[in-house]
Design an enzyme around this catalytic site. Structure first.
Site, mmCIF file in Angstrom:
data_model
loop_
_atom_site.group_PDB
_atom_site.id
_atom_site.type_symbol
_atom_site.label_atom_id
_atom_site.label_comp_id
_atom_site.label_asym_id
_atom_site.label_seq_id
_atom_site.Cartn_x
_atom_site.Cartn_y
_atom_site.Cartn_z
ATOM 1 N N GLU A 113 -11.104 0.358 -10.065
ATOM 2 C CA GLU A 113 -12.198 0.084 -9.116
ATOM 3 C C GLU A 113 -13.424 0.903 -9.451
ATOM 4 O O GLU A 113 -13.345 2.095 -9.751
ATOM 5 C CB GLU A 113 -11.749 0.368 -7.673
ATOM 6 C CG GLU A 113 -12.860 0.064 -6.654
ATOM 7 C CD GLU A 113 -12.403 0.023 -5.194
ATOM 8 O OE1 GLU A 113 -11.209 -0.221 -4.940
ATOM 9 O OE2 GLU A 113 -13.256 0.230 -4.312
ATOM 10 N N ASP A 151 -1.095 -1.471 -4.054
ATOM 11 C CA ASP A 151 -2.469 -1.534 -3.572
ATOM 12 C C ASP A 151 -3.006 -0.103 -3.399
ATOM 13 O O ASP A 151 -2.355 0.736 -2.755
ATOM 14 C CB ASP A 151 -2.433 -2.264 -2.218
ATOM 15 C CG ASP A 151 -3.804 -2.631 -1.700
ATOM 16 O OD1 ASP A 151 -4.738 -2.768 -2.516
ATOM 17 O OD2 ASP A 151 -3.935 -2.810 -0.461
ATOM 18 N N HIS A 176 -13.046 -2.461 4.272
ATOM 19 C CA HIS A 176 -11.703 -2.647 4.833
ATOM 20 C C HIS A 176 -11.720 -2.676 6.356
ATOM 21 O O HIS A 176 -12.604 -2.093 6.978
ATOM 22 C CB HIS A 176 -10.775 -1.516 4.360
ATOM 23 C CG HIS A 176 -10.470 -1.598 2.897
ATOM 24 N ND1 HIS A 176 -11.055 -0.769 1.976
ATOM 25 C CD2 HIS A 176 -9.658 -2.420 2.197
ATOM 26 C CE1 HIS A 176 -10.604 -1.081 0.760
ATOM 27 N NE2 HIS A 176 -9.764 -2.072 0.866
ATOM 28 N N HIS A 228 -11.850 -6.613 -2.647
ATOM 29 C CA HIS A 228 -11.106 -5.975 -1.551
ATOM 30 C C HIS A 228 -11.842 -6.236 -0.240
ATOM 31 O O HIS A 228 -12.978 -6.701 -0.238
ATOM 32 C CB HIS A 228 -11.016 -4.457 -1.787
ATOM 33 C CG HIS A 228 -9.978 -4.083 -2.787
ATOM 34 N ND1 HIS A 228 -8.844 -3.380 -2.463
ATOM 35 C CD2 HIS A 228 -9.895 -4.334 -4.119
ATOM 36 C CE1 HIS A 228 -8.106 -3.200 -3.550
ATOM 37 N NE2 HIS A 228 -8.730 -3.771 -4.572
ATOM 38 N N SER A 288 0.852 -1.192 0.000
ATOM 39 C CA SER A 288 0.000 0.000 0.000
ATOM 40 C C SER A 288 0.890 1.245 0.000
ATOM 41 O O SER A 288 2.104 1.160 0.228
ATOM 42 C CB SER A 288 -0.901 0.006 1.233
ATOM 43 O OG SER A 288 -0.114 0.233 2.389
ATOM 44 N N ASN A 340 -8.180 -9.832 -1.671
ATOM 45 C CA ASN A 340 -7.234 -9.023 -0.894
ATOM 46 C C ASN A 340 -7.368 -9.271 0.603
ATOM 47 O O ASN A 340 -8.470 -9.139 1.157
ATOM 48 C CB ASN A 340 -7.512 -7.532 -1.133
ATOM 49 C CG ASN A 340 -7.032 -7.064 -2.484
ATOM 50 O OD1 ASN A 340 -6.709 -7.870 -3.352
ATOM 51 N ND2 ASN A 340 -6.981 -5.756 -2.664
HETATM 52 P P1 13P Z 1 -8.972 -6.290 4.661
HETATM 53 O O1 13P Z 1 -8.956 -5.084 5.508
HETATM 54 O O2 13P Z 1 -10.316 -6.971 4.727
HETATM 55 O O3 13P Z 1 -7.877 -7.253 4.954
HETATM 56 O O4 13P Z 1 -8.804 -5.827 3.122
HETATM 57 C C1 13P Z 1 -7.538 -5.598 2.595
HETATM 58 C C2 13P Z 1 -7.589 -4.914 1.279
HETATM 59 O O5 13P Z 1 -8.594 -4.819 0.609
HETATM 60 C C3 13P Z 1 -6.323 -4.362 0.778
HETATM 61 O O6 13P Z 1 -6.500 -3.672 -0.417
HETATM 62 O O1 G3H Z 2 -6.737 -1.368 1.761
HETATM 63 C C1 G3H Z 2 -6.024 -1.039 2.690
HETATM 64 C C2 G3H Z 2 -4.926 -1.956 3.095
HETATM 65 O O2 G3H Z 2 -5.351 -2.758 4.161
HETATM 66 C C3 G3H Z 2 -3.663 -1.193 3.373
HETATM 67 O O3 G3H Z 2 -3.731 -0.548 4.591
HETATM 68 O O4 G3H Z 2 -2.910 1.751 4.073
HETATM 69 O O5 G3H Z 2 -2.868 0.869 6.412
HETATM 70 O O6 G3H Z 2 -1.272 -0.006 4.717
HETATM 71 P P1 G3H Z 2 -2.623 0.600 4.978
HETATM 72 ZN ZN ZN Z 3 -8.365 -2.675 -0.577
#
Ligand code: 13P
Ligand code: G3H
Ligand code: ZN
Length: 324
Positions: free
Chosen positions: A146, A94, A190, A226, A57, A269
């Protein structure tokens, strides 16, 4: 045009998704931010003979440094090959939020990027996504777009409410952007609190009707899910038992993910589940051994547990185990 990723030994997602579609399974996309997570993902996928997408990410780039992450991915490929494994490995950005970020990742060795314009007005999402696709195509880098908005945090973009993907838009979006895969919103979100449940209430089913409608309009096209952590209750309980406070955390039931993986969903994901496993084990070990101060003594067991969870997911949830 030769892309920097060719030097790393990784691949784009084209062949992976073609096989996943044909085989009725989904490729796991696991987020990583540090060495222990990366080791657990690679060893878990090598041992279960699963293809894997290593997901970074924007937050992970800021945390771990883009150059270091590139070399970590390179090392991970080497490690897998030394374990005599040929599993395909993709390095994926990501939730990329700008053209410049996607471009920089492509130049630093990513073989796949997501451009997330889902929060933008439709025409602007198309324009931004197409710009990234046009840049990525000569390098043969995969691009994920997306449509529809997931509730919760999407990296630095957060949304209170979700907007399901409108199936009427998907064909137009894919045609006009040339994107190679599409993330859709069908009820996931998420983080650790995906559903607000009253005591005793079951998790509502995902909107499989929307997924089927999307599949009908985009036959054979790779769909991405996701927010697909299951928020495994074993680890919620462990975190809470050892001083944490995650009341009411709930995720997507594994059977629903299995059903999605059998359909056009080719990429699932998972980030939150990995975070929770590590936190639970570290909390337990530190609580039980207050004198411990060697990180290897708590990160090592956390890494081992994460590897087992990854093997479980590949084998019993995504169906990606044993494919290579
Ligand atoms: P989760 O928060 O459900 O693990 O999703 C992760 C995600 O979509 C990262 O892009
Ligand atoms: O979609 C989000 C992912 O879980 C990444 O999370 O931005 O905290 O690394 P982060
Ligand atoms: Zn995501």
């Amino acid at each position: 045009m030769k892309a920097p990723y060719h030097e790393i030994g990784i691949v784009n997602t084209r062949e992976m998704f073609r096989k996943a579609m044909e085989g009725g399974y989904a490729v796991p996309a696991y987020n990583f931010n540090n060495m222990e997570q990366l080791q657990a993902i690679i060893v878990g996928c090598v041992e279960s003979r699963s293809p894997v997408i290593l997901q970074v990410s924007k937050g992970a780039r800021d945390y771990a440094n883009q150059t270091l992450l590139r070399y970590m991915a390179m090392g991970a490929v080497q490690m897998a090959r030394e374990m005599d494994s040929r599993i395909p490995i993709t390095l994926h950005l990501d939730h990329g939020d700008s053209f410049e970020l996607c471009k920089s990742c492509i130049q630093s060795g990513f073989s796949s990027v997501m451009i997330d314009g889902s929060h933008l007005p439709y025409e602007e999402n198309i324009k931004l996504t197409k710009q990234v696709v046009d840049y990525a195509n000569p390098y043969d880098v995969s691009v994920e777009g997306e449509l529809g908005v997931l509730a919760g945090i999407e990296d630095e973009v957060s949304s209170e409410v979700s907007h399901y993907t409108d199936p009427k838009q998907v064909q137009d979006f894919v045609d006009r952007t040339g994107v190679h895969s599409l993330a859709i919103s069908i009820g996931t979100s998420h983080g650790a609190y995906k559903f607000k449940l009253k005591p005793g209430e079951a998790v509502p089913p995902l909107r499989f009707d929307i997924l089927r409608e999307v599949e009908k309009r985009l036959p054979g096209f790779p769909i991405v899910l996701h927010g697909a952590s299951s928020v495994l209750q074993k680890y919620v309980a462990m975190i809470n038992a050892y001083g944490g406070n995650l009341q009411g955390a709930a995720g997507v039931p594994e059977e629903q993910l299995r059903e999605a993986a059998r359909s056009a969903v080719c990429k699932i994901n998972i980030d939150t589940d990995g975070r929770m496993v590590v936190t639970a084990v570290v909390r337990r070990i530190l609580a039980e051994n207050p004198g411990e101060f060697d990180p290897r003594k708590y990160l090592g067991p956390a890494r081992k547990e994460l590897m087992e969870v990854i093997k479980h997911k590949n084998t019993n949830v995504l169906g990606s185990a044993g494919r290579y």
